[in-house]
Design a protein around this motif. Structure first.
Motif, PDB file in Angstrom:
ATOM      1  N   LYS A 179       0.832  -1.201   0.000  1.00 29.99           N
ATOM      2  CA  LYS A 179       0.000   0.000   0.000  1.00 29.99           C
ATOM      3  C   LYS A 179       0.868   1.253   0.000  1.00 29.99           C
ATOM      4  N   LYS A 180       0.438   2.259  -0.770  1.00 26.51           N
ATOM      5  CA  LYS A 180       1.077   3.574  -0.721  1.00 26.51           C
ATOM      6  C   LYS A 180       0.136   4.518   0.004  1.00 26.51           C
ATOM      7  N   ILE A 181       0.664   5.209   1.003  1.00 28.53           N
ATOM      8  CA  ILE A 181      -0.149   6.100   1.820  1.00 28.53           C
ATOM      9  C   ILE A 181       0.514   7.473   1.843  1.00 28.53           C
ATOM     10  N   THR A 182      -0.167   8.468   1.343  1.00 29.34           N
ATOM     11  CA  THR A 182       0.365   9.835   1.347  1.00 29.34           C
ATOM     12  C   THR A 182      -0.110  10.546   2.604  1.00 29.34           C
ATOM     13  N   ILE A 183       0.825  11.151   3.312  1.00 25.33           N
ATOM     14  CA  ILE A 183       0.468  11.869   4.540  1.00 25.33           C
ATOM     15  C   ILE A 183       1.057  13.273   4.504  1.00 25.33           C
ATOM     16  N   THR A 184       0.466  14.151   5.265  1.00 28.09           N
ATOM     17  CA  THR A 184       0.956  15.526   5.390  1.00 28.09           C
ATOM     18  C   THR A 184       1.239  15.815   6.853  1.00 28.09           C
ATOM     19  N   TYR A 185       2.137  16.770   7.070  1.00 28.67           N
ATOM     20  CA  TYR A 185       2.471  17.175   8.440  1.00 28.67           C
ATOM     21  C   TYR A 185       1.813  18.527   8.723  1.00 28.67           C
ATOM     22  N   PRO A 186       1.219  18.702   9.900  1.00 25.26           N
ATOM     23  CA  PRO A 186       1.135  17.737  11.005  1.00 25.26           C
ATOM     24  C   PRO A 186       0.067  16.667  10.755  1.00 25.26           C
TER      25      PRO A 186
ATOM     26  N   VAL B 214       8.183   1.638   4.877  1.00 25.84           N
ATOM     27  CA  VAL B 214       9.187   2.594   4.431  1.00 25.84           C
ATOM     28  C   VAL B 214       8.552   3.970   4.493  1.00 25.84           C
ATOM     29  N   MET B 215       9.326   4.968   4.949  1.00 25.13           N
ATOM     30  CA  MET B 215       8.850   6.344   4.900  1.00 25.13           C
ATOM     31  C   MET B 215       9.812   7.148   4.035  1.00 25.13           C
ATOM     32  N   THR B 216       9.263   7.805   3.027  1.00 29.19           N
ATOM     33  CA  THR B 216      10.032   8.701   2.185  1.00 29.19           C
ATOM     34  C   THR B 216       9.265  10.008   2.077  1.00 29.19           C
ATOM     35  N   PHE B 217       9.698  10.887   1.189  1.00 31.34           N
ATOM     36  CA  PHE B 217       8.980  12.152   1.012  1.00 31.34           C
ATOM     37  C   PHE B 217       9.007  12.549  -0.459  1.00 31.34           C
ATOM     38  N   HIS B 218       8.116  13.444  -0.800  1.00 31.96           N
ATOM     39  CA  HIS B 218       7.984  13.902  -2.182  1.00 31.96           C
ATOM     40  C   HIS B 218       7.289  15.265  -2.164  1.00 31.96           C
ATOM     41  N   PRO B 219       7.699  16.223  -2.998  1.00 28.51           N
ATOM     42  CA  PRO B 219       8.774  16.168  -3.987  1.00 28.51           C
ATOM     43  C   PRO B 219      10.147  16.406  -3.352  1.00 28.51           C
ATOM     44  N   LYS B 220      11.140  16.617  -4.213  1.00 30.22           N
ATOM     45  CA  LYS B 220      12.481  16.900  -3.716  1.00 30.22           C
ATOM     46  C   LYS B 220      12.480  18.208  -2.940  1.00 30.22           C
TER      47      LYS B 220
ATOM     48  N   GLY C 283       9.870  -6.937  -0.072  1.00 26.95           N
ATOM     49  CA  GLY C 283       9.059  -7.373   1.059  1.00 26.95           C
ATOM     50  C   GLY C 283       8.409  -6.266   1.857  1.00 26.95           C
ATOM     51  N   VAL C 284       8.488  -5.027   1.376  1.00 25.00           N
ATOM     52  CA  VAL C 284       7.855  -3.907   2.081  1.00 25.00           C
ATOM     53  C   VAL C 284       6.339  -4.018   1.960  1.00 25.00           C
ATOM     54  N   GLU C 285       5.648  -3.762   3.066  1.00 20.83           N
ATOM     55  CA  GLU C 285       4.186  -3.893   3.075  1.00 20.83           C
ATOM     56  C   GLU C 285       3.469  -2.568   2.889  1.00 20.83           C
ATOM     57  N   GLN C 286       4.079  -1.479   3.337  1.00 20.45           N
ATOM     58  CA  GLN C 286       3.430  -0.186   3.163  1.00 20.45           C
ATOM     59  C   GLN C 286       4.470   0.912   3.000  1.00 20.45           C
ATOM     60  N   LEU C 287       4.184   1.826   2.090  1.00 19.68           N
ATOM     61  CA  LEU C 287       5.064   2.957   1.808  1.00 19.68           C
ATOM     62  C   LEU C 287       4.352   4.235   2.206  1.00 19.68           C
ATOM     63  N   PHE C 288       4.920   4.946   3.165  1.00 17.31           N
ATOM     64  CA  PHE C 288       4.383   6.237   3.580  1.00 17.31           C
ATOM     65  C   PHE C 288       5.146   7.334   2.844  1.00 17.31           C
TER      66      PHE C 288
END
Length: 314
Positions: free
Chosen positions: A2-9, A56-62, A90-95
């Motif tokens: 699953k890909k899950i897009t989140i915003t802060y806060p 996994v947690m990454t961010f977008h855009p650069k 084997g990653v189950e979810q990407l934030f």
């Protein structure tokens, strides 16, 4: 996966939805190269050994697109490609955290408290050069300190190949100079671009080498102009081919937009509008201007023979 897009806060609803004991690999991961893969594998291994989901947690855009107001940059692996490679690991979810002005100002302590602790990350895995928080002030050592007894942190040492540190910067340098095989070694797979087949000038048909004009569907990093041995994937079918990246100087003196044109070996189907994936296997030669169409055709024939041989040897 699953890909899950989140915003802060994070909102209370997001915290409630995503809060569960989990293991998380942290990083930007452009390229998901051999070094990135080791970070992710360590996270997946720990998660499986301890009965937790691997995230996994990454961010977008650069960051520079937001902080320096630059135009959209190019990516070795756009998000969709990252997802595919990470799923295979084997990653189950990407934030995917949206990198905006607000997130750019988050302190390292708040990043840990308001995001990692809020999501109940029990174990984090990072590369040796991982940076986080405002102006990248956070370091792996600080992450370990901030984790205290709530979150353990594993730091992965640099991956080296032929005594060179594997990095996205080095991969871009290789692709800029046509060193495709070296870039592929660092990636652990062929460099690839997805695109849609669009109408071109139709000149390939008139000279006996019909081509598929490929328009990238994302902001890919494009290798240097030249001729390449490639594999072209149409769904689950793979075909060998030869691709030219450039401005077709034999037919255009100036002002021509860069194009990607692939001649697919032993293929005659109409694929206009279809999506293809181009895998770059090797670099053959720079793009050049020929004095006549006959000279160009003779060179294309030699290029095709060389590409067939290169692909067969891999």
């Amino acid at each position: 996966m699953k890909k899950i897009t989140i915003t802060y806060p994070l909102t209370p609803e997001q915290i409630e939805q995503f809060r569960k004991p989990q293991v998380m690999a942290l990083g930007y991961f452009d390229g998901v190269h051999l070094g990135h893969q080791e970070v992710i594998r360590r996270a997946v291994s720990f998660a499986r050994a301890n009965g937790m989901p691997a995230s996994v947690m990454t961010f977008h855009p650069k960051p520079r697109e937001v902080l320096r107001k630059e135009k959209h940059g190019s990516y070795i692996t756009p998000i969709d490609t990252k997802m595919e490679v990470m799923a295979e690991l084997g990653v189950e979810q990407l934030f995917v955290v949206r990198f905006d002005e607000t997130f750019s100002k988050i302190s390292p302590a708040d990043f840990v408290q308001d995001i990692l602790f809020a999501m109940d990350v029990r174990h984090a895995v990072v590369g040796f050069d991982y940076a986080f928080g405002f102006k990248g002030e956070g370091t792996p050592a600080l992450l370990q300190e901030l984790g205290q007894d709530r979150m353990s942190v594993e730091v992965v040492e640099p991956c080296r190949l032929s005594d060179l540190k594997v990095s996205s910067t080095l991969i871009r340098a290789h692709l800029t100079e046509g060193r495709v095989k070296q870039a592929n070694e660092l990636l652990g797979r062929p460099y690839s671009i997805r695109g849609k087949v669009i109408a071109g000038e139709g000149r390939g048909n008139t000279i006996g080498y019909p081509t598929a004009n490929v328009e990238p569907i994302d902001e890919y990093f494009i290798p240097c102009n030249g001729v390449y041995a490639v594999r072209i994937w149409l769904g689950d079918q793979c075909h060998g081919g030869v691709m030219n990246i450039g401005v077709k100087p034999t037919f255009h003196k100036d002002g021509m937009k860069q194009t990607l044109e692939a001649h697919i070996f032993d293929f005659s189907q109409n694929i206009y509008g279809d999506q293809v994936r181009i895998e770059f296997m090797d670099y053959i030669r720079p793009e050049q201007r020929f004095s006549s169409v006959q000279e160009l055709v003779a060179q294309i024939h030699r290029d095709a023979d060389q590409a067939r041989a290169l692909i067969a040897s891999i």
